[in-house]
Design a protein around this motif. Structure first.
Motif, PDB file in Angstrom:
ATOM      1  N   ARG A  11       0.806  -1.212   0.000  1.00  0.00           N
ATOM      2  CA  ARG A  11       0.000   0.000   0.000  1.00  0.00           C
ATOM      3  C   ARG A  11       0.845   1.270   0.000  1.00  0.00           C
ATOM      4  NH1 ARG A  11      -0.811  -2.438   5.253  1.00  0.00           N
ATOM      5  NH2 ARG A  11       0.294  -1.256   6.869  1.00  0.00           N
ATOM      6  N   THR A  12       2.170   1.146  -0.168  1.00  0.00           N
ATOM      7  CA  THR A  12       3.035   2.323  -0.211  1.00  0.00           C
ATOM      8  C   THR A  12       3.086   2.876  -1.632  1.00  0.00           C
ATOM      9  OG1 THR A  12       5.152   1.277  -0.823  1.00  0.00           O
ATOM     10  CG2 THR A  12       4.449   1.106   1.484  1.00  0.00           C
ATOM     11  N   ASP A  13       3.771   4.019  -1.788  1.00  0.00           N
ATOM     12  CA  ASP A  13       3.954   4.585  -3.125  1.00  0.00           C
ATOM     13  C   ASP A  13       5.282   4.163  -3.738  1.00  0.00           C
ATOM     14  OD1 ASP A  13       5.703   6.011  -1.565  1.00  0.00           O
ATOM     15  OD2 ASP A  13       4.963   8.002  -2.120  1.00  0.00           O
ATOM     16  N   LEU A  14       5.969   3.215  -3.125  1.00  0.00           N
ATOM     17  CA  LEU A  14       7.235   2.712  -3.657  1.00  0.00           C
ATOM     18  C   LEU A  14       6.978   1.650  -4.723  1.00  0.00           C
ATOM     19  CD1 LEU A  14       9.132   2.256  -0.278  1.00  0.00           C
ATOM     20  CD2 LEU A  14       9.655   3.977  -2.028  1.00  0.00           C
ATOM     21  N   ARG A  15       7.894   1.561  -5.676  1.00  0.00           N
ATOM     22  CA  ARG A  15       7.886   0.500  -6.675  1.00  0.00           C
ATOM     23  C   ARG A  15       9.221  -0.224  -6.602  1.00  0.00           C
ATOM     24  NH1 ARG A  15       3.938   0.426 -10.382  1.00  0.00           N
ATOM     25  NH2 ARG A  15       5.247  -0.527 -11.974  1.00  0.00           N
ATOM     26  N   VAL A  16       9.164  -1.532  -6.543  1.00  0.00           N
ATOM     27  CA  VAL A  16      10.365  -2.344  -6.358  1.00  0.00           C
ATOM     28  C   VAL A  16      10.489  -3.356  -7.487  1.00  0.00           C
ATOM     29  CG1 VAL A  16      10.366  -2.081  -3.851  1.00  0.00           C
ATOM     30  CG2 VAL A  16       9.110  -3.979  -4.878  1.00  0.00           C
ATOM     31  N   SER A  17      11.730  -3.781  -7.753  1.00  0.00           N
ATOM     32  CA  SER A  17      11.922  -4.854  -8.716  1.00  0.00           C
ATOM     33  C   SER A  17      11.520  -6.182  -8.087  1.00  0.00           C
ATOM     34  CB  SER A  17      13.378  -4.905  -9.185  1.00  0.00           C
ATOM     35  OG  SER A  17      14.270  -5.006  -8.097  1.00  0.00           O
ATOM     36  N   ARG A  18      11.062  -7.101  -8.911  1.00  0.00           N
ATOM     37  CA  ARG A  18      10.653  -8.410  -8.413  1.00  0.00           C
ATOM     38  C   ARG A  18      11.814  -9.122  -7.719  1.00  0.00           C
ATOM     39  NH1 ARG A  18       5.361  -9.659  -7.569  1.00  0.00           N
ATOM     40  NH2 ARG A  18       4.084  -9.395  -9.411  1.00  0.00           N
ATOM     41  N   ASP A 193       4.153  -1.625   6.903  1.00  0.00           N
ATOM     42  CA  ASP A 193       3.774  -1.626   5.489  1.00  0.00           C
ATOM     43  C   ASP A 193       4.191  -2.915   4.802  1.00  0.00           C
ATOM     44  OD1 ASP A 193       2.927   1.265   5.337  1.00  0.00           O
ATOM     45  OD2 ASP A 193       5.006   1.538   5.950  1.00  0.00           O
ATOM     46  N   CYS A 194       5.227  -3.558   5.329  1.00  0.00           N
ATOM     47  CA  CYS A 194       5.714  -4.783   4.701  1.00  0.00           C
ATOM     48  C   CYS A 194       6.450  -5.648   5.717  1.00  0.00           C
ATOM     49  CB  CYS A 194       6.596  -4.481   3.487  1.00  0.00           C
ATOM     50  SG  CYS A 194       7.895  -3.282   3.753  1.00  0.00           S
ATOM     51  N   ALA A 220      -3.074  -5.911   2.914  1.00  0.00           N
ATOM     52  CA  ALA A 220      -2.270  -5.293   1.852  1.00  0.00           C
ATOM     53  C   ALA A 220      -0.867  -4.964   2.352  1.00  0.00           C
ATOM     54  CB  ALA A 220      -2.949  -4.050   1.293  1.00  0.00           C
ATOM     55  N   THR A 221      -0.335  -5.835   3.200  1.00  0.00           N
ATOM     56  CA  THR A 221       1.034  -5.722   3.695  1.00  0.00           C
ATOM     57  C   THR A 221       1.942  -6.511   2.767  1.00  0.00           C
ATOM     58  OG1 THR A 221       0.231  -5.571   5.979  1.00  0.00           O
ATOM     59  CG2 THR A 221       2.552  -6.136   5.666  1.00  0.00           C
ATOM     60  N   ALA A 222       2.879  -5.831   2.133  1.00  0.00           N
ATOM     61  CA  ALA A 222       3.743  -6.498   1.163  1.00  0.00           C
ATOM     62  C   ALA A 222       4.711  -7.451   1.863  1.00  0.00           C
ATOM     63  CB  ALA A 222       4.529  -5.455   0.372  1.00  0.00           C
ATOM     64  N   VAL A 223       5.060  -8.527   1.182  1.00  0.00           N
ATOM     65  CA  VAL A 223       6.004  -9.507   1.719  1.00  0.00           C
ATOM     66  C   VAL A 223       7.199  -9.616   0.785  1.00  0.00           C
ATOM     67  CG1 VAL A 223       6.375 -11.902   2.413  1.00  0.00           C
ATOM     68  CG2 VAL A 223       4.160 -10.808   2.839  1.00  0.00           C
ATOM     69  N   MET A 224       8.390  -9.421   1.349  1.00  0.00           N
ATOM     70  CA  MET A 224       9.634  -9.733   0.662  1.00  0.00           C
ATOM     71  C   MET A 224      10.113 -11.075   1.209  1.00  0.00           C
ATOM     72  SD  MET A 224      11.633  -6.109   1.024  1.00  0.00           S
ATOM     73  CE  MET A 224      10.809  -4.535   0.699  1.00  0.00           C
ATOM     74  N   VAL A 225      10.376 -12.010   0.345  1.00  0.00           N
ATOM     75  CA  VAL A 225      10.773 -13.352   0.767  1.00  0.00           C
ATOM     76  C   VAL A 225      12.274 -13.518   0.570  1.00  0.00           C
ATOM     77  CG1 VAL A 225      10.543 -15.813   0.316  1.00  0.00           C
ATOM     78  CG2 VAL A 225       8.514 -14.364   0.302  1.00  0.00           C
ATOM     79  N   ALA A 226      12.959 -13.949   1.618  1.00  0.00           N
ATOM     80  CA  ALA A 226      14.386 -14.269   1.544  1.00  0.00           C
ATOM     81  C   ALA A 226      14.577 -15.734   1.933  1.00  0.00           C
ATOM     82  CB  ALA A 226      15.179 -13.351   2.473  1.00  0.00           C
ATOM     83  N   GLY A 227      15.777 -16.234   1.743  1.00  0.00           N
ATOM     84  CA  GLY A 227      16.063 -17.620   2.102  1.00  0.00           C
ATOM     85  C   GLY A 227      15.391 -18.636   1.215  1.00  0.00           C
ATOM     86  N   VAL A 228      15.218 -18.312  -0.062  1.00  0.00           N
ATOM     87  CA  VAL A 228      14.488 -19.231  -0.945  1.00  0.00           C
ATOM     88  C   VAL A 228      15.301 -20.470  -1.314  1.00  0.00           C
ATOM     89  CG1 VAL A 228      12.985 -17.454  -1.916  1.00  0.00           C
ATOM     90  CG2 VAL A 228      15.189 -17.933  -3.003  1.00  0.00           C
TER      91      VAL A 228
END
Length: 333
Positions: A11-18, A193-194, A220-228
């Motif tokens: 829900r932020t105004d940031l745009r990030v790469s996949r 926010d995430c 609408a809390t974004a998730v960044m996944v690490a440790g894949v």
């Protein structure tokens, strides 16, 4: 979907790469990395379209932040999203040292501090090391180390910084999904926010799906996944490989073998499956993967962009490697 696709961060105004670049290795995680090599890693990531970078004060006791800032100050500030963390101050005699950092700066170490004043000091010192005027995403690092203070004072400090514009998004960085779910429920509105979730939503461990990911999707809390790559186990499961397991449990080793068998049948590299899997869940915005050499960045981008046949994920499920409740990327295509 490609590694360099830009998407909204919740829900932020940031745009990030996949695809995001994790910068622990550039602080000397397990083995030293030279300044020249660190700069080359960041430059290769930039040229390949990576626009999400994640560091922390504890990574090499300030070294990762310093190297990250030196590389990114040459780039347009609005063209990338930078994440760092709070919860550990780097200071002379800091007692919270960890043997995983190779050749750390002499005489300094981390000290846990989730207090309001400690967080503000942590942010000020990070900005100085980075040489930047703002941080885009600020994670509360390992809030389970002092949960009450983290969800109270640390979160309040970050919320104030967000209100002031010093920070554009408030987040938590966790290794345990139940901790993150509890934090989301107990933090004062509007909450983080995430979330950065490490090691709990990948092909071998989907415990993030029990409560956290549905809660994030609902809010609408974004998730960044690490440790894949499950500490490198999916890259190389052999006993002498540097995958973080002294002894691989037999049941886990069987799952890795079965997964690699399906991958061979469809000509899908296991790491391509690993880096693409989390995007089956709608809450997942990005996957963050570390690198210590430019070639590793290029390899990860190649895996991210590798075509996966439409029948691959149903075959993984049919082999008993994913339960019916686990969403896969094919379901969102």
């Amino acid at each position: 979907m490609r590694a360099d696709d830009l998407v909204p961060l919740g829900r932020t105004d940031l745009r990030v790469s996949r695809l995001g670049l994790g910068l622990a290795s550039l602080g000397g995680l397990f083995a030293p990395v030279s300044e020249e090599a660190a700069a080359a890693v960041l430059d290769r990531a930039w040229h390949l379209g990576v626009r999400l970078y994640d560091t922390a004060p504890v990574y090499g006791y300030g070294r990762s932040e310093t190297r990250t800032g030196a590389a990114l100050t040459r780039r347009p500030r609005d063209a990338y999203v930078l994440c760092t963390k709070v919860g550990r101050l780097i200071e002379p005699g800091g007692p919270d040292t960890q043997p995983i950092w190779a050749d750390p700066p002499a005489g300094v170490g981390p000290r846990l501090d989730y207090s309001y004043a400690g967080v503000l000091r942590c942010v000020e010192e990070s900005l100085e090391r980075l040489g930047l005027d703002r941080i885009d995403v600020l994670h509360i690092h390992d809030p389970d180390e002092d949960f009450a203070t983290a969800v109270g004072e640390a979160y309040r400090a970050l919320a104030d910084l967000r209100e002031q514009g010093t920070v554009r998004a408030v987040s938590i960085g966790v290794n345990h999904a139940p901790v993150a779910a509890r934090f989301l429920r107990e933090a004062a509105p509007p909450g983080p926010d995430c979330v950065m979730l490490a090691g709990r939503y990948n092909l071998l461990d989907q415990t993030g799906l029990d409560e956290l990911l549905p809660l994030c999707a609902e809010r609408a809390t974004a998730v960044m996944v690490a440790g894949v790559y499950q500490s490198g186990l999916l890259a190389d499961p052999s006993p002498d490989a540097p995958h973080g397991y002294a002894t691989v449990p037999a049941q886990l080793a069987d799952r890795v073998r079965a997964l690699r068998k399906v991958c061979r049948a469809f000509d899908v590299p296991p790491l391509a499956a690993a880096v693409q899997f989390p995007f089956g869940h709608p809450a997942v915005t990005s996957v963050v993967v570390g690198a210590r050499a430019p070639g590793e960045v290029a390899e990860t981008v190649k895996f991210f962009n590798h075509p996966v046949p439409p029948d691959f994920w149903p075959a993984v499920r049919a082999a008993g490697l994913l339960s019916e409740r686990v969403p896969t990327p094919d379901a969102r295509s």
